[in-house]
Structures are given as C-alpha cells and as structure tokens.
Design a protein around this motif. Sequence first.
Motif, PDB file in Angstrom:
ATOM      1  N   ALA A  16     -10.161 -35.422  -3.409  1.00  0.00           N
ATOM      2  CA  ALA A  16     -10.153 -34.042  -3.219  1.00  0.00           C
ATOM      3  C   ALA A  16     -10.651 -33.203  -4.673  1.00  0.00           C
ATOM      4  N   LEU A  17     -10.378 -34.267  -5.910  1.00  0.00           N
ATOM      5  CA  LEU A  17     -10.782 -33.740  -7.328  1.00  0.00           C
ATOM      6  C   LEU A  17     -12.282 -33.799  -7.252  1.00  0.00           C
ATOM      7  N   PHE A  18     -12.918 -34.946  -6.919  1.00  0.00           N
ATOM      8  CA  PHE A  18     -14.250 -34.614  -6.794  1.00  0.00           C
ATOM      9  C   PHE A  18     -15.072 -33.811  -5.983  1.00  0.00           C
ATOM     10  N   HIS A  19     -14.389 -33.532  -4.920  1.00  0.00           N
ATOM     11  CA  HIS A  19     -15.088 -32.556  -3.868  1.00  0.00           C
ATOM     12  C   HIS A  19     -14.796 -31.184  -4.920  1.00  0.00           C
ATOM     13  N   ALA A  20     -13.920 -31.045  -5.492  1.00  0.00           N
ATOM     14  CA  ALA A  20     -13.683 -29.643  -6.199  1.00  0.00           C
ATOM     15  C   ALA A  20     -14.596 -29.675  -7.319  1.00  0.00           C
ATOM     16  N   ILE A  21     -14.619 -31.022  -7.932  1.00  0.00           N
ATOM     17  CA  ILE A  21     -15.803 -30.997  -9.186  1.00  0.00           C
ATOM     18  C   ILE A  21     -17.145 -30.753  -8.473  1.00  0.00           C
ATOM     19  N   ASN A  22     -17.432 -31.096  -7.295  1.00  0.00           N
ATOM     20  CA  ASN A  22     -18.614 -30.763  -6.700  1.00  0.00           C
ATOM     21  C   ASN A  22     -19.155 -29.167  -6.476  1.00  0.00           C
ATOM     22  N   LEU A  23     -17.929 -28.451  -6.668  1.00  0.00           N
ATOM     23  CA  LEU A  23     -17.985 -27.043  -6.205  1.00  0.00           C
ATOM     24  C   LEU A  23     -18.087 -26.270  -7.386  1.00  0.00           C
ATOM     25  N   LEU A  24     -18.257 -26.841  -8.786  1.00  0.00           N
ATOM     26  CA  LEU A  24     -18.320 -26.323  -9.930  1.00  0.00           C
ATOM     27  C   LEU A  24     -19.498 -25.812 -10.136  1.00  0.00           C
ATOM     28  N   PRO A  25     -19.922 -24.795 -10.824  1.00  0.00           N
ATOM     29  CA  PRO A  25     -21.335 -24.487 -11.255  1.00  0.00           C
ATOM     30  C   PRO A  25     -21.947 -25.613 -12.253  1.00  0.00           C
ATOM     31  N   GLU A  26     -23.120 -26.040 -12.064  1.00  0.00           N
ATOM     32  CA  GLU A  26     -23.891 -27.322 -12.685  1.00  0.00           C
ATOM     33  C   GLU A  26     -23.180 -27.371 -14.060  1.00  0.00           C
ATOM     34  N   ASN A  27     -23.488 -26.642 -15.030  1.00  0.00           N
ATOM     35  CA  ASN A  27     -23.003 -26.562 -16.330  1.00  0.00           C
ATOM     36  C   ASN A  27     -21.518 -27.246 -16.658  1.00  0.00           C
ATOM     37  N   GLN A  28     -20.873 -26.428 -15.786  1.00  0.00           N
ATOM     38  CA  GLN A  28     -19.349 -26.678 -15.823  1.00  0.00           C
ATOM     39  C   GLN A  28     -19.163 -28.371 -15.458  1.00  0.00           C
ATOM     40  N   ARG A  29     -19.886 -28.694 -14.151  1.00  0.00           N
ATOM     41  CA  ARG A  29     -19.522 -29.940 -13.493  1.00  0.00           C
ATOM     42  C   ARG A  29     -20.225 -31.098 -14.608  1.00  0.00           C
ATOM     43  N   ILE A  30     -21.437 -30.980 -15.308  1.00  0.00           N
ATOM     44  CA  ILE A  30     -21.798 -32.073 -16.202  1.00  0.00           C
ATOM     45  C   ILE A  30     -20.885 -31.861 -17.249  1.00  0.00           C
ATOM     46  N   ALA A  31     -20.496 -30.758 -17.971  1.00  0.00           N
ATOM     47  CA  ALA A  31     -19.463 -30.855 -18.980  1.00  0.00           C
ATOM     48  C   ALA A  31     -18.435 -31.761 -18.628  1.00  0.00           C
ATOM     49  N   PHE A  32     -17.807 -31.355 -17.416  1.00  0.00           N
ATOM     50  CA  PHE A  32     -16.583 -32.080 -16.988  1.00  0.00           C
ATOM     51  C   PHE A  32     -16.523 -33.248 -16.693  1.00  0.00           C
TER      52      PHE A  32
ATOM     53  N   GLU B 270     -16.324 -39.637 -18.185  1.00  0.00           N
ATOM     54  CA  GLU B 270     -17.003 -40.544 -18.970  1.00  0.00           C
ATOM     55  C   GLU B 270     -16.375 -40.617 -20.421  1.00  0.00           C
ATOM     56  N   GLY B 271     -15.505 -39.813 -20.754  1.00  0.00           N
ATOM     57  CA  GLY B 271     -14.950 -39.969 -22.021  1.00  0.00           C
ATOM     58  C   GLY B 271     -15.712 -39.571 -23.258  1.00  0.00           C
ATOM     59  N   LEU B 272     -16.644 -38.605 -23.153  1.00  0.00           N
ATOM     60  CA  LEU B 272     -17.389 -38.419 -24.171  1.00  0.00           C
ATOM     61  C   LEU B 272     -16.713 -37.221 -25.065  1.00  0.00           C
TER      62      LEU B 272
ATOM     63  N   GLU C  83     -16.682 -26.358 -25.193  1.00  0.00           N
ATOM     64  CA  GLU C  83     -15.414 -25.992 -25.054  1.00  0.00           C
ATOM     65  C   GLU C  83     -15.350 -25.106 -23.838  1.00  0.00           C
ATOM     66  N   SER C  84     -16.052 -23.950 -24.015  1.00  0.00           N
ATOM     67  CA  SER C  84     -15.928 -23.038 -22.963  1.00  0.00           C
ATOM     68  C   SER C  84     -16.209 -23.301 -21.541  1.00  0.00           C
ATOM     69  N   LEU C  85     -17.370 -24.003 -21.614  1.00  0.00           N
ATOM     70  CA  LEU C  85     -17.517 -24.779 -20.100  1.00  0.00           C
ATOM     71  C   LEU C  85     -16.416 -25.538 -19.557  1.00  0.00           C
ATOM     72  N   LEU C  86     -15.906 -26.340 -20.662  1.00  0.00           N
ATOM     73  CA  LEU C  86     -14.726 -27.238 -20.094  1.00  0.00           C
ATOM     74  C   LEU C  86     -13.404 -26.248 -19.732  1.00  0.00           C
ATOM     75  N   HIS C  87     -13.153 -25.149 -20.344  1.00  0.00           N
ATOM     76  CA  HIS C  87     -12.197 -24.335 -20.097  1.00  0.00           C
ATOM     77  C   HIS C  87     -12.126 -23.637 -18.686  1.00  0.00           C
ATOM     78  N   ARG C  88     -13.503 -23.141 -18.446  1.00  0.00           N
ATOM     79  CA  ARG C  88     -13.689 -22.599 -17.466  1.00  0.00           C
ATOM     80  C   ARG C  88     -13.811 -23.580 -16.124  1.00  0.00           C
ATOM     81  N   ALA C  89     -14.240 -24.806 -16.328  1.00  0.00           N
ATOM     82  CA  ALA C  89     -14.279 -25.987 -15.277  1.00  0.00           C
ATOM     83  C   ALA C  89     -12.769 -26.115 -14.748  1.00  0.00           C
ATOM     84  N   LYS C  90     -11.993 -26.194 -15.929  1.00  0.00           N
ATOM     85  CA  LYS C  90     -10.372 -26.698 -15.740  1.00  0.00           C
ATOM     86  C   LYS C  90      -9.931 -25.461 -14.673  1.00  0.00           C
ATOM     87  N   SER C  91     -10.196 -24.417 -15.261  1.00  0.00           N
ATOM     88  CA  SER C  91      -9.467 -23.082 -14.373  1.00  0.00           C
ATOM     89  C   SER C  91     -10.037 -22.915 -13.086  1.00  0.00           C
TER      90      SER C  91
END
Length: 186
Positions: free
Chosen positions: A127-143, A149-151, A168-176
């Motif tokens: 379910a989490l990876f399905h939701a990750i797949n729905l993120l916009p490309e840049n948010q998905r890559i950053a996340f 990967e722990g970078l 930081e902004s991409l990750l914040h939006r990705a989490k939201s």
Amino acid sequence: MDERLLVERLKEGDESAFRIIVDTWQNMVYNTVLGIVQQAEDAEDITQDVFVQVYQSIHSFKGDAKFSTWLYRIAVTKSLDHERKKKRKKRFGFIRSLFGEDNEVVIHPPDFNHPGVALDKKEKAAALFHAINLLPENQRIAFVLNKVEGLSYQEVSDVMETSVSSVESLLHRAKSNLRKHLEEEK
C-alpha cells in the motif's frame, strides 16, 4: 579500495576493477531501482543496464561528485526512462482497445516484493509503495532516495542536482501527499 582508484583502474580498462564496482554497488543500485519501478524482474534488468552504462561511460565521469552519486543518477534516470516507456505502452494499449483490436485492457497491480520488507508487513508495504508510485516524479525520487535508500538531504540534492532546501520541500510535500493517499485507501 578507494573509489577514485577503482574509477582510474576502470578507465584504464581493468576488468577486475569493474567486477569490484559491481560487487560493491549492485545491491544499492538494485534497491534504488526497485524502489522506483516496483517490479523485481524490471529492477534486475535495469540494474544490469546501469552497470553496462557505467562501463561504457566511465570516461565521462569527471570526479566532480562522488562516484556513488554519479551511479545513483544513472540508476534514477534509467528507472524513470523505464517508467515513461511503460506508461507510453499502457496508453497505446488503451487506445488500441478503444478501436476494438483488443476486447479490454486489464491491468492488475503487481505483487510487490522488496528485499527490505518483512513478510508480515508486505501488505502495508504494498500500500505504501502504491502510494509512493502516485507521487509526482520529483517527490517520488526524493522520497525513495531519502527514506528507502537512507541518503542524507545533501546526498539527495547531489543526485537530483538541486538545492537542499528544494529536497526538504519535496520531502515535505511527498509526506503530505502520502498521508492523503494512504488515508483515502482506508
């Protein structure tokens, strides 16, 4: 062995240096690719393509960034190219179905298996990876780079060639967005 020495040896055509590079970074590349494409078979193929490109393009590596950063960039780029091709094929298949060549297009969600996910948590991970797949490309890559990967933020910014504040902004939006997608699925 030192990264720079390995790169120099590979540039000189030393195949044992290439084997060391593959052995050292293949799991990192595979897990990064798998986090993006979410298909083990595709991830294996893309990982192989990444190392073929490394071998063929090593002379273009200038050493401005760490070798691993350059490797992440190749892995992310190859993964995104694969995803784009897959989407084009799906659109083409859908269009063909509109004209009656196929009766219907049925896309089943894949079984998701990531090596870092325990068996009892596979359903939640899917379910989490399905939701990750729905993120916009840049948010998905950053996340994926940061959380899967722990970078560090700096390493993600190096791979994505953007600022730390953008990461930081991409990750914040990705989490939201992930929270929103996961709540909708409940």
